[in-house]
Design a protein around this motif. Structure first.
Motif: not given
Ligand code: ADP
Length: 381
Positions: A88-93, A66-69
């Motif tokens: 899924m296209g999320k930014t994972v840092i 449900t989040l973007d990053i």
């Protein structure tokens, strides 16, 4: 939108997560945090707290979808979950591939070697048995340092091996052997990098260890080292983050050997204990710096505004139960002394319950203040 419309989540709600939330407050940035219990340090300081297990692939995905990053304040999270969120296209840092390298001390050391970054000589093994075989045929010289490849932290998972019998009782799993180096100083440096390659480099700190607990005793900022060594550390940090296109915040720990060599020991792609002082002693804290990086903003100014000593408030030996801090009056009567109490309900021997930051202009004075405060300030029940 004030700073961003993107939804930012943190896996882990311990003290590092709490300090990230506090850094987000001036921007009124809404952070989502997940950890086991709403009792944990970050819970009262974030907008949205989810009780969940960051080791569980399903729960990490449910939290992140449900989040973007999504970023982390602890390495031991489900990497499978992070990979899935990335797909899924999320930014994972940090990037899950990078995290996988960091989590395995064998791969981590090989990574430094392959990059041409100076590190400790080592060999990697898939089991303790494999290491024992190499010893039998005489291919390793004593003494050496045994390290568990996975899940070693705060000195757990590290052992000095002087003879074959010292291996008895060690975990059977994957491990490395490292040359025993003669350490003059242990140093650390924090670097941030965004997707445009813009970097923020903090000045190095010096870590002093307590041999009894094998935990950080105190940290001195700036490190007492020649400018040449500080520059070398910064160059190594830049090489690491640039060569892999790293995005996020990376703490790098070094050994300065008695013969003057600088070697990388290990790294952590998240806010780090060795950067607590940045709150009081630098123009931008490591926590704000990570928030800037995850939002792909330019790095904040890393300039040092003053010197500092940081030491952890550890649970006193012999005390287990609801935590209390004794001697706090003296702390508040001390000039430029800052309390960070993490809010963990229970204390146990050597548990990290908080830290003290002493700021000022004279390191000698700061050291005296630390010694004086330490006598009176105790974590008890
Ligand atoms: P952890 O991740 O558990 O903190 P480290 O790799 O940092 O483990 O090791 C803990 C401590 O052990 C270091 O801070 C250092 O004092 C000592 N140490 C680690 N590796 C070596 C080595 N190769 N030679 C000498 N001392 C070492």
């Amino acid at each position: 939108m004030i700073v961003t419309d993107l939804k930012v989540g943190i896996l882990g709600g311990g003290q590092l997560g709490k300090m990230l939330c506090i850094a987000a407050a001036p921007w009124h940035l809404e952070l989502f945090v997940m950890d086991k219990s709403a009792d944990f340090p970050a819970a009262p300081y974030c907008h949205h707290f989810t009780e969940g297990d960051f080791n569980s692939e399903e729960e990490v995905i449910a939290f992140g979808e449900t989040l973007d990053i999504i970023t982390i304040e602890i390495e031991g999270v489900s990497i499978k979950g992070l990979h899935k969120l990335k797909s899924m296209g999320k930014t994972v840092i940090p990037d899950p591939d990078f995290l996988e390298i960091v989590r395995d001390k064998g791969r981590q050391n090989a990574f430094y070697r392959d990059l041409g970054v100076p590190t400790v000589g080592f060999s990697s093994f898939d089991s303790l048995k494999e290491l024992e075989k190499v010893i039998e045929v005489g291919n390793i010289r004593f003494p050496f340092v045994w390290k568990s490849r996975f899940e070693g932290y705060d000195g757990r998972g590290v052992k000095l091996v002087k003879r074959a019998e010292d291996l008895k009782g060690l975990p059977e799993g994957p491990c490395i052997s490292e040359d025993l180096v003669s350490i003059e100083k242990e140093l650390a440096l924090i670097v941030s990098r965004n997707s445009k390659g813009e970097k923020g480099l903090f000045d190095p700190v010096e870590m002093v260890f307590d041999s009894r607990a094998n935990l950080l005793d105190h940290l001195q900022f700036p490190a007492g080292i020649p400018e040449r060594i500080a520059e070398q550390m910064k160059q190594i940090a830049e090489t690491i983050v640039d060569k892999v296109g790293f995005r996020g915040l990376l703490a790098i720990e070094f050994f300065l050997t008695t013969d003057g060599q600088l070697l990388v020991n290990e790294m952590a792609p998240r806010p780090h204990n060795s950067g607590h002082h940045t709150i009081e002693c630098c123009a931008t804290s490591q926590y704000e710096q990570l928030l800037r990086t995850v939002l792909d903003l330019p790095p904040g100014d890393t300039a040092a505004s003053r010197k500092g000593i940081m030491y952890n408030l550890l649970g006193s030996p012999g005390y287990t139960g609801p935590a209390r801090l004794k001697g706090v009056e003296q702390l508040f009567a001390t000039e430029d002394a800052h309390l960070h109490w993490y809010g963990k309900k229970q204390t146990r021997p050597f548990r990290k319950m908080g830290h003290i930051l002493l700021a000022g202009s004279d390191m000698g004075v700061l050291r005296e203040r630390m010694e004086r405060l330490r006598e009176g300030l105790r974590v008890v029940v």
